[in-house]
Design a protein around this motif. Structure first.
Motif, short mmCIF file in Angstrom:
data_model
loop_
_atom_site.label_atom_id
_atom_site.label_comp_id
_atom_site.label_asym_id
_atom_site.label_seq_id
_atom_site.Cartn_x
_atom_site.Cartn_y
_atom_site.Cartn_z
N ASN A 156 0.71 -1.26 -0.19
CA ASN A 156 -0.04 0.02 -0.18
C ASN A 156 0.89 1.27 0.13
O ASN A 156 2.00 1.27 0.76
N GLY A 157 0.47 2.25 -0.85
CA GLY A 157 1.31 3.46 -0.78
C GLY A 157 2.42 3.52 -1.71
O GLY A 157 3.37 4.51 -1.75
N GLY B 11 2.86 3.50 -4.83
CA GLY B 11 2.85 4.44 -5.96
C GLY B 11 2.15 3.93 -7.17
O GLY B 11 2.26 4.66 -8.34
N LYS B 12 1.32 2.86 -7.09
CA LYS B 12 0.94 2.16 -8.21
C LYS B 12 -0.20 2.85 -8.89
O LYS B 12 0.07 3.24 -10.18
N THR B 13 -0.94 3.41 -7.96
CA THR B 13 -2.05 4.27 -8.65
C THR B 13 -1.45 5.56 -9.21
O THR B 13 -1.98 5.90 -10.16
N THR B 14 -0.69 6.15 -8.59
CA THR B 14 0.01 7.23 -8.89
C THR B 14 0.55 7.05 -10.50
O THR B 14 0.30 7.91 -11.29
N HIS C 59 -3.96 -6.63 -5.53
CA HIS C 59 -3.33 -7.22 -4.25
C HIS C 59 -3.20 -8.68 -4.24
O HIS C 59 -2.36 -8.99 -3.59
N1 LIG Z 1 -3.02 13.65 -4.75
C1 LIG Z 1 -1.96 13.46 -3.86
N2 LIG Z 1 -1.34 14.34 -2.92
C2 LIG Z 1 -0.70 14.06 -2.08
N3 LIG Z 1 -0.13 12.72 -1.79
C3 LIG Z 1 -0.64 11.60 -2.78
C4 LIG Z 1 -1.61 11.99 -3.60
N4 LIG Z 1 -1.96 10.90 -4.46
C5 LIG Z 1 -1.04 9.84 -3.90
N5 LIG Z 1 -0.49 10.49 -2.77
C6 LIG Z 1 0.46 9.57 -1.79
O1 LIG Z 1 1.38 8.88 -2.71
C7 LIG Z 1 1.62 7.32 -2.23
C8 LIG Z 1 1.46 6.45 -3.35
O2 LIG Z 1 -0.04 6.44 -3.44
P1 LIG Z 1 -0.74 5.60 -4.46
O3 LIG Z 1 -2.05 5.94 -4.32
O4 LIG Z 1 -0.11 5.58 -5.63
O5 LIG Z 1 -0.24 3.97 -4.01
P2 LIG Z 1 -0.66 2.55 -4.19
O6 LIG Z 1 0.45 1.75 -4.58
O7 LIG Z 1 -1.53 2.83 -5.30
O8 LIG Z 1 -1.24 2.28 -2.93
P3 LIG Z 1 -2.71 1.12 -2.83
O9 LIG Z 1 -1.96 -0.29 -2.85
O10 LIG Z 1 -3.26 1.42 -1.31
O11 LIG Z 1 -3.64 1.48 -3.94
C9 LIG Z 1 0.96 7.48 -0.56
O12 LIG Z 1 1.96 7.90 0.17
C10 LIG Z 1 -0.31 8.47 -1.28
O13 LIG Z 1 -0.52 9.03 0.16
#
Ligand SMILES: Nc1ncnc2c1ncn2[C@@H]1O[C@H](COP(=O)(O)OP(=O)(O)OP(=O)(O)O)[C@@H](O)[C@H]1O
Ligand SMILES: [Mg+2]
Length: 249
Positions: free
Chosen positions: A39-40, A42-45, A204
């Motif tokens: 989690n976190g 950065g995948k969705t980013t 996941h």
């Molecule tokens: N718009 C934003 N502003 C500030 N921080 C952000 C933003 N979007 C994401 N983050 C931060 O960037 C990091 C990566 O988030 P992201 O959602 O990309 O993770 P993820 O791998 O998709 O997680 P998950 O498995 O929970 O979906 C996290 O710490 C999140 O809090």
């Protein structure tokens, strides 16, 4: 061969926080690549940066050989990059087939799509019926979306972008809330009936990713820590460490 997607040095910051740092990997034409990480990570980013919803601060993203810098999301879709539709695009009172047919006509640029008329209607309906049948949901084609089970809804969600016959499909946790059997059915359908569509899959359930993807990219804290086959990734000490405390692969 030109990869369908090539990332190099991609970075994204939110203020002082580095959400993505120096991301680099490629996806070949027709290749299924998994993207995993805690989690976190950065995948969705990264999905948002690839699809154009967030501008990267650094690096380059090339799609079918073309640099995507500054290109808006709609033009990326028109060029063959699709992701799951926003829920706002979906009509719960219309049938599964009608919803998918709408996506087909949207892609074909049929201006009458909202009125149930237009030349492309019959063809779009046939395409929608075929997509549903391939996914094993032919018997649910005439059921309103709101009456489908959660698992059936997720399959329809995945079929909507497929209506575009994309060259690359990005799926962020399409199997969330699905049983293992439903997840396998969804991924089998994608690979069997749409072999021309390359896939970037976030899930996941690591077994789903390992079972359906030829290569896996592992992210941790905004960086790629490993790219390899499922066997290579499973055996990697850094990957195991990254997953300690959550689901160990
Ligand atoms: N718009 C934003 N502003 C500030 N921080 C952000 C933003 N979007 C994401 N983050 C931060 O960037 C990091 C990566 O988030 P992201 O959602 O990309 O993770 P993820 O791998 O998709 O997680 P998950 O498995 O929970 O979906 C996290 O710490 C999140 O809090
Ligand atoms: Mg996410």
């Amino acid at each position: 061969m030109t990869p369908i997607l090539a990332l190099s040095g991609v970075g994204k910051r939110f203020g002082a926080f580095a959400a993505l740092t120096d991301i680099g990997f490629e996806i070949g034409e027709r290749e299924a690549v998994g993207l995993i990480g805690p989690n976190g990570a950065g995948k969705t980013t990264l999905f948002n940066v690839i699809t154009g919803f967030l501008p990267p601060d650094a690096g380059s993203i090339r799609f079918a050989g073309q640099d995507l810098r500054g290109m808006p999301p709609t033009r990326r879709v028109a060029r063959g990059m699709a992701r799951t539709f926003q829920t706002a695009m979906v009509f719960p009172g219309l049938t599964a087939r009608e919803n998918i047919a709408m996506a087909v006509r949207e892609h074909a640029g049929d201006g009458l799509r909202w009125f149930g008329g237009g030349r492309g209607t019959a063809a779009a309906d046939d395409t929608a019926a075929r997509l549903l049948a391939e996914a094993g949901l032919g018997h649910r084609a005439d059921t309103p979306l709101r009456d489908l089970s959660h698992g059936e809804r997720r399959i329809v969600d995945a079929l909507m972008p497929l209506a575009l016959s994309p060259r690359l499909l990005l799926l962020d946790e399409p199997t969330a809330g699905l049983t293992r059997a439903e997840s396998d059915r969804l991924l089998d359908m994608l690979r069997r009936h749409h072999p021309g569509t390359a896939l970037l899959l976030v899930a996941h359930d690591i077994d789903i990713v390992f079972g359906h993807c030829a290569r896996v990219v592992v992210m941790e804290l905004g960086r790629v820590i490993r790219v390899g086959t499922p066997d290579e990734v499973r055996a990697d000490a850094d990957v195991r460490r990254a997953y300690l405390g959550s689901a160990a692969p």
